[in-house]
Scaffold this motif. Structure first.
Motif, short mmCIF file in Angstrom:
data_model
loop_
_atom_site.label_atom_id
_atom_site.label_comp_id
_atom_site.label_asym_id
_atom_site.label_seq_id
_atom_site.Cartn_x
_atom_site.Cartn_y
_atom_site.Cartn_z
N ALA A 75 -3.24 -9.44 -9.07
CA ALA A 75 -2.32 -10.19 -9.93
C ALA A 75 -2.58 -9.88 -11.40
CB ALA A 75 -2.47 -11.69 -9.67
N ALA A 76 -3.82 -9.58 -11.72
CA ALA A 76 -4.17 -9.25 -13.11
C ALA A 76 -3.82 -7.81 -13.46
CB ALA A 76 -5.66 -9.49 -13.34
N ARG A 77 -3.32 -7.07 -12.46
CA ARG A 77 -2.95 -5.66 -12.67
C ARG A 77 -1.56 -5.43 -12.09
NH1 ARG A 77 -7.92 -6.77 -12.19
NH2 ARG A 77 -9.53 -5.67 -13.38
N PRO A 78 -0.54 -5.92 -12.79
CA PRO A 78 0.83 -5.84 -12.26
C PRO A 78 1.30 -4.43 -11.96
CG PRO A 78 0.80 -6.49 -14.58
CD PRO A 78 -0.60 -6.58 -14.11
N GLY A 79 0.69 -3.44 -12.59
CA GLY A 79 1.08 -2.06 -12.32
C GLY A 79 0.40 -1.48 -11.09
N GLY A 80 -0.48 -2.28 -10.48
CA GLY A 80 -1.21 -1.81 -9.32
C GLY A 80 -2.45 -1.02 -9.71
N CYS A 81 -3.23 -0.62 -8.75
CA CYS A 81 -4.44 0.17 -8.98
C CYS A 81 -4.83 0.82 -7.67
CB CYS A 81 -5.58 -0.71 -9.51
SG CYS A 81 -6.04 -2.04 -8.40
N THR A 82 -5.89 1.60 -7.68
CA THR A 82 -6.32 2.25 -6.45
C THR A 82 -7.19 1.30 -5.63
OG1 THR A 82 -8.37 3.14 -7.40
CG2 THR A 82 -6.36 4.48 -7.63
N ALA A 83 -7.28 1.56 -4.34
CA ALA A 83 -8.14 0.74 -3.48
C ALA A 83 -9.60 0.86 -3.91
CB ALA A 83 -7.98 1.17 -2.03
N ALA A 84 -9.97 2.04 -4.39
CA ALA A 84 -11.35 2.23 -4.85
C ALA A 84 -11.67 1.32 -6.03
CB ALA A 84 -11.57 3.70 -5.23
N GLU A 85 -10.68 1.12 -6.92
CA GLU A 85 -10.88 0.23 -8.06
C GLU A 85 -11.05 -1.21 -7.59
OE1 GLU A 85 -8.51 2.30 -11.77
OE2 GLU A 85 -7.31 1.47 -10.13
N VAL A 86 -10.29 -1.60 -6.58
CA VAL A 86 -10.43 -2.96 -6.04
C VAL A 86 -11.82 -3.13 -5.44
CG1 VAL A 86 -9.53 -4.65 -4.41
CG2 VAL A 86 -7.95 -3.07 -5.55
N ARG A 87 -12.27 -2.14 -4.68
CA ARG A 87 -13.61 -2.24 -4.07
C ARG A 87 -14.69 -2.35 -5.13
NH1 ARG A 87 -11.18 1.40 -0.17
NH2 ARG A 87 -11.70 3.21 -1.47
N ARG A 88 -14.59 -1.53 -6.17
CA ARG A 88 -15.60 -1.59 -7.23
C ARG A 88 -15.52 -2.91 -7.99
NH1 ARG A 88 -14.13 3.91 -7.98
NH2 ARG A 88 -12.68 3.29 -9.63
N PRO A 98 -1.39 4.32 10.11
CA PRO A 98 -1.86 5.53 9.43
C PRO A 98 -1.73 5.46 7.90
CG PRO A 98 -0.48 6.08 11.31
CD PRO A 98 -0.35 4.61 11.12
N VAL A 99 -0.66 4.82 7.40
CA VAL A 99 -0.48 4.74 5.96
C VAL A 99 -1.58 3.90 5.33
CG1 VAL A 99 1.02 3.89 4.10
CG2 VAL A 99 2.02 5.05 6.09
N ILE A 100 -1.85 2.73 5.92
CA ILE A 100 -2.91 1.87 5.40
C ILE A 100 -4.26 2.58 5.49
CG2 ILE A 100 -4.23 -0.24 5.89
CD1 ILE A 100 -1.62 -1.61 6.58
N THR A 101 -4.52 3.21 6.63
CA THR A 101 -5.79 3.91 6.80
C THR A 101 -5.96 5.01 5.76
OG1 THR A 101 -5.87 3.49 9.19
CG2 THR A 101 -7.15 5.35 8.36
N ASP A 102 -4.94 5.85 5.59
CA ASP A 102 -5.05 6.99 4.67
C ASP A 102 -5.17 6.55 3.22
OD1 ASP A 102 -4.87 8.62 6.85
OD2 ASP A 102 -2.76 9.16 6.56
N VAL A 105 0.86 -1.19 0.00
CA VAL A 105 0.00 0.00 0.00
C VAL A 105 0.90 1.23 0.00
CG1 VAL A 105 -1.73 1.31 1.29
CG2 VAL A 105 -1.82 -1.19 1.27
N SER A 106 0.68 2.12 -0.97
CA SER A 106 1.51 3.33 -1.08
C SER A 106 0.69 4.44 -1.69
CB SER A 106 2.74 3.06 -1.95
OG SER A 106 2.34 2.82 -3.31
N ARG A 107 1.32 5.61 -1.86
CA ARG A 107 0.63 6.75 -2.48
C ARG A 107 0.19 6.41 -3.89
NH1 ARG A 107 -1.01 10.98 0.48
NH2 ARG A 107 -0.71 12.36 -1.31
N ALA A 108 0.91 5.48 -4.53
CA ALA A 108 0.58 5.10 -5.90
C ALA A 108 -0.62 4.17 -5.98
CB ALA A 108 1.80 4.44 -6.55
N GLY A 109 -1.05 3.65 -4.85
CA GLY A 109 -2.19 2.75 -4.83
C GLY A 109 -1.85 1.45 -4.13
N VAL A 110 -2.45 0.36 -4.57
CA VAL A 110 -2.18 -0.94 -3.98
C VAL A 110 -1.69 -1.89 -5.07
CG1 VAL A 110 -3.82 -0.71 -2.09
CG2 VAL A 110 -4.60 -1.63 -4.25
N SER A 111 -0.79 -2.78 -4.71
CA SER A 111 -0.26 -3.74 -5.67
C SER A 111 0.11 -5.02 -4.95
CB SER A 111 0.97 -3.17 -6.40
OG SER A 111 1.97 -2.81 -5.46
N LEU A 112 0.18 -6.10 -5.70
CA LEU A 112 0.51 -7.39 -5.12
C LEU A 112 2.03 -7.52 -4.99
CD1 LEU A 112 -0.91 -10.05 -4.24
CD2 LEU A 112 -0.41 -10.94 -6.53
N VAL A 113 2.46 -7.98 -3.84
CA VAL A 113 3.89 -8.19 -3.61
C VAL A 113 4.32 -9.45 -4.36
CG1 VAL A 113 5.64 -8.74 -1.87
CG2 VAL A 113 3.86 -7.04 -1.37
#
Length: 307
Positions: free
Chosen positions: A99-112, A251-255, A72-80
Motif C-alpha cells: 500500500a505504501a508503494r502504489p507503483g508496485g515493487c518486486t517480490a524480492a523487495e517485499v522479502r527484504r 506457473p505465473v505466481i511461481t515464476d 502478480v505480473s512481469r512488472a512485479g507485485v502490487s496491491l489490488v
C-alpha cells in the motif's frame, strides 16, 4: 615414508580431529530430546520453520495473490485496489508494505523489506519459546569452534602446498615421491573443504531436533501431491509453506515470485537465525488461525505434529 608425506598426514589428522569439536558443540544446543508436546502451527509458522522469513513472506504473497488481493505480473507485485485488510499479521504486513508503494515493487523487495518486520520476527520468538528453533546466539560456541576448523583447513592447505613444493625441489625427500604426495594432498584438501561446508551448513539450520520432527510430521500429513481445496490457506498456503513456491499450483505466481530468490525458494532449506534477513519466527495469536484470507491450516486446526 619421507617427512613431506608425514607432515601432510599429520595435518590431515589435525583437520579430522577438529570436526567433532564443532559437531559436539552444535548437538549440545540443537539435538536436545523432543518435549513430546503436540504442536499446532499455522501455515506461516510452518513456512518459517521450512525456510525462514523468505518462505513466510512468499507464502503470504501467494495466499494474497490467489485470493485476489495482490496482483502478480512481469512488472512485479502490487496491491489490488480495494483489497480488504487481513486479520493475519504477516498478510497485513504485506498489504501495508505494498500500500505504501502504489507503483508496485518486486517480490524480492517485499522479502527484504519484511524480513525484520514485527509480524515476521514475532513468529521466530514464538517458535523459539516452543523449543522448535535454536535461540539467537545459542550456537555462538559452535561457531567459534567452526573458526578453529577453518584454521585447521588453512593449515592443511599450507602444509600440503609447502610439502609438494619442497619435495618437487628435492629439499624434503625424493622428487619421485610427488606422485604419492599429490593424491594424498588433494584428498585432504577436498575432504577439508567438504567438512567445512558441511558443518557451516549445519550451523545455518537453526531448527532444533523437535523442530525438524514437527516439520517432518507436517510434510507427512500434507504430501506435496495432495491439494486441500477447503480454503485458500489450505489450497496454496500449506503447500507453499512446506515445499516452496514450486507448490503454488500457478506457473505465473511461481515464476514471478521466484525472481530474486536463491534457488527460486523451491526447497525447504532453513534460513539463518543470526541473519534476521533470514531468522525464523511465530505468531501464536489466534489471528494466525483465521480462515479469512489465509488463516490456520485448512482454515481451522493447526498443522504440524508433536515430537
Amino acid at each position: 615414508m619421507n617427512l613431506s608425506i608425514v607432515a601432510v598426514l599429520v595435518a590431515a589428522v589435525l583437520l579430522i580431529a577438529a570436526e567433532p569439536y564443532v559437531a559436539v558443540a552444535r548437538r549440545r544446543v540443537a539435538e536436545k530430546p523432543p518435549s513430546g508436546i503436540d504442536h499446532h502451527l499455522s501455515h506461516y509458522e510452518l513456512a518459517y520453520l521450512a525456510g525462514g522469513p523468505r518462505r513466510a513472506v512468499n507464502t503470504a504473497l501467494t495466499v494474497l495473490a490467489t485470493a485476489g488481493a495482490v496482483r502478480v505480473s512481469r512488472a512485479g507485485v502490487s496491491l489490488v485496489y480495494g483489497a480488504a485488510p487481513s486479520p493475519v499479521p504477516v498478510e497485513q504486513a504485506v498489504i501495508d508494505y505494498l500500500a505504501a508503494r502504489p507503483g508496485g515493487c518486486t517480490a524480492a523487495e517485499v522479502r527484504r523489506g519484511l524480513a525484520e518486520d514485527r509480524a515476521v520476527t514475532a513468529m521466530a520468538d514464538g517458535l523459539v519459546r516452543r523449543g522448535l528453533l535454536v535461540p539467537e546466539g545459542a550456537l555462538d560456541h559452535a561457531r567459534s569452534r567452526m573458526r578453529l576448523l577453518v584454521t585447521a583447513l588453512f593449515v592443511v592447505i599450507g602444509v600440503d602446498a609447502a610439502a609438494l613444493a619442497l619435495t618437487a625441489g628435492g629439499l624434503l625427500g625424493d622428487p619421485d615421491d610427488v606422485s604419492v604426495l599429490t593424491p594424498i594432498s588433494l584428498f585432504t584438501v577436498v575432504y577439508g573443504i567438504a567438512t567445512v561446508l558441511r558443518q557451516r551448513e549445519k550451523l545455518r539450520a537453526v531448527l532444533t531436533r523437535e523442530g525438524r520432527q514437527v516439520l517432518k510430521t507436517a510434510r507427512s500429513a500434507h504430501p506435496r501431491t495432495a491439494r486441500d481445496r477447503t480454503s485458500v490457506a489450505a489450497a496454496v498456503g500449506v503447500p507453499v509453506a512446506l515445499y516452496g513456491l514450486g507448490a503454488a499450483g500457478d506457473p505465473v505466481i511461481t515464476d514471478e515470485l521466484s525472481r530474486g530468490a536463491p534457488g527460486g525458494d523451491a526447497t525447504g532449506v532453513c534460513g539463518s537465525h543470526a541473519d534476521h534477513s533470514s531468522g525464523f519466527g511465530d505468531s501464536s495469536s489466534s489471528s494466525e488461525n483465521s480462515s479469512s484470507g489465509g488463516g490456520g491450516c485448512g482454515g481451522g486446526g493447526g498443522c504440524g505434529g508433536g515430537g
